[in-house]
Design a protein around this motif. Structure first.
Motif, PDB file in Angstrom:
ATOM      1  N   SER A  41      -0.046  -2.122   4.137  1.00 26.27           N
ATOM      2  CA  SER A  41      -0.472  -1.387   2.953  1.00 26.27           C
ATOM      3  C   SER A  41      -1.494  -2.195   2.144  1.00 26.27           C
ATOM      4  CB  SER A  41       0.740  -1.053   2.087  1.00 26.27           C
ATOM      5  OG  SER A  41       0.350  -0.367   0.926  1.00 26.27           O
ATOM      6  N   ALA A  42      -1.209  -3.489   1.950  1.00 28.67           N
ATOM      7  CA  ALA A  42      -2.137  -4.354   1.215  1.00 28.67           C
ATOM      8  C   ALA A  42      -3.461  -4.498   1.965  1.00 28.67           C
ATOM      9  CB  ALA A  42      -1.496  -5.716   0.977  1.00 28.67           C
ATOM     10  N   TYR A  43      -3.382  -4.617   3.286  1.00 30.59           N
ATOM     11  CA  TYR A  43      -4.585  -4.709   4.114  1.00 30.59           C
ATOM     12  C   TYR A  43      -5.438  -3.448   3.950  1.00 30.59           C
ATOM     13  CZ  TYR A  43      -7.532  -4.929   8.287  1.00 30.59           C
ATOM     14  OH  TYR A  43      -8.604  -4.925   9.151  1.00 30.59           O
ATOM     15  N   ASN A  44      -4.797  -2.304   4.043  1.00 32.52           N
ATOM     16  CA  ASN A  44      -5.529  -1.040   3.910  1.00 32.52           C
ATOM     17  C   ASN A  44      -6.166  -0.905   2.538  1.00 32.52           C
ATOM     18  OD1 ASN A  44      -5.061  -0.188   6.532  1.00 32.52           O
ATOM     19  ND2 ASN A  44      -3.177   0.881   5.990  1.00 32.52           N
ATOM     20  N   MET A  45      -5.450  -1.322   1.496  1.00 35.73           N
ATOM     21  CA  MET A  45      -6.010  -1.276   0.141  1.00 35.73           C
ATOM     22  C   MET A  45      -7.227  -2.200   0.045  1.00 35.73           C
ATOM     23  SD  MET A  45      -3.940   0.590  -2.167  1.00 35.73           S
ATOM     24  CE  MET A  45      -4.055  -0.301  -3.670  1.00 35.73           C
ATOM     25  N   ALA A  46      -7.124  -3.382   0.631  1.00 36.54           N
ATOM     26  CA  ALA A  46      -8.244  -4.326   0.607  1.00 36.54           C
ATOM     27  C   ALA A  46      -9.444  -3.775   1.367  1.00 36.54           C
ATOM     28  CB  ALA A  46      -7.824  -5.678   1.191  1.00 36.54           C
ATOM     29  N   MET A  47      -9.161  -2.942   2.369  1.00 37.17           N
ATOM     30  CA  MET A  47     -10.230  -2.310   3.140  1.00 37.17           C
ATOM     31  C   MET A  47     -10.807  -1.094   2.419  1.00 37.17           C
ATOM     32  SD  MET A  47     -10.864  -3.858   6.028  1.00 37.17           S
ATOM     33  CE  MET A  47     -11.586  -2.584   7.049  1.00 37.17           C
ATOM     34  N   GLY A  48     -10.187  -0.733   1.297  1.00 38.87           N
ATOM     35  CA  GLY A  48     -10.665   0.412   0.533  1.00 38.87           C
ATOM     36  C   GLY A  48     -10.048   1.721   0.958  1.00 38.87           C
ATOM     37  N   MET A  49      -8.972   1.647   1.713  1.00 40.26           N
ATOM     38  CA  MET A  49      -8.288   2.859   2.161  1.00 40.26           C
ATOM     39  C   MET A  49      -7.094   3.101   1.259  1.00 40.26           C
ATOM     40  SD  MET A  49      -8.283   2.144   6.263  1.00 40.26           S
ATOM     41  CE  MET A  49      -7.278   3.555   6.617  1.00 40.26           C
ATOM     42  N   ASP A  50      -7.128   4.166   0.516  1.00 38.48           N
ATOM     43  CA  ASP A  50      -6.015   4.547  -0.346  1.00 38.48           C
ATOM     44  C   ASP A  50      -5.062   5.414   0.458  1.00 38.48           C
ATOM     45  OD1 ASP A  50      -4.324   5.195  -2.399  1.00 38.48           O
ATOM     46  OD2 ASP A  50      -5.851   6.117  -3.669  1.00 38.48           O
ATOM     47  N   GLU A  51      -3.758   5.181   0.307  1.00 41.24           N
ATOM     48  CA  GLU A  51      -2.782   5.961   1.052  1.00 41.24           C
ATOM     49  C   GLU A  51      -2.918   7.462   0.800  1.00 41.24           C
ATOM     50  OE1 GLU A  51       1.234   4.593   0.742  1.00 41.24           O
ATOM     51  OE2 GLU A  51       0.627   2.510   0.986  1.00 41.24           O
TER      52      GLU A  51
END
Length: 86
Positions: free
Chosen positions: A71-81
């Motif tokens: 989840s943190a990785y995706n947020m850092a990549m700019g991907m919001d759940e």
């Protein structure tokens, strides 16, 4: 984390690096280390730390830690759940 709270970024970085080297299976390190790097503007390094943490979480069969790191990785990549299609 105490060094980070005090704003002593040099010792915080050294502490995270020491944990990674000497206690590589301590999964909590990877989340907090990567967050620290993000705060320092070192996004690419943070992403790599998240990836390593996810690999270790998988090896340790720690699904909870894996999910938090992902989840943190995706947020850092700019991907919001909220943007994901189900």
């Amino acid at each position: 984390m105490e060094y980070k709270k005090k704003g002593d970024n040099e010792n915080a970085l050294a502490g995270f690096q020491d944990l990674r080297t000497n206690h590589s299976d301590y999964i909590g390190t990877y989340y907090h280390f990567a967050k620290f790097l993000e705060e320092q503007g070192r996004r690419e390094e943070a992403l790599e730390i998240y990836k390593v943490g996810m690999e270790i979480a998988q090896r340790l069969r720690n699904r909870h830690a894996y999910g938090e790191l992902l989840s943190a990785y995706n947020m850092a990549m700019g991907m919001d759940e909220d943007e994901w299609d189900d």
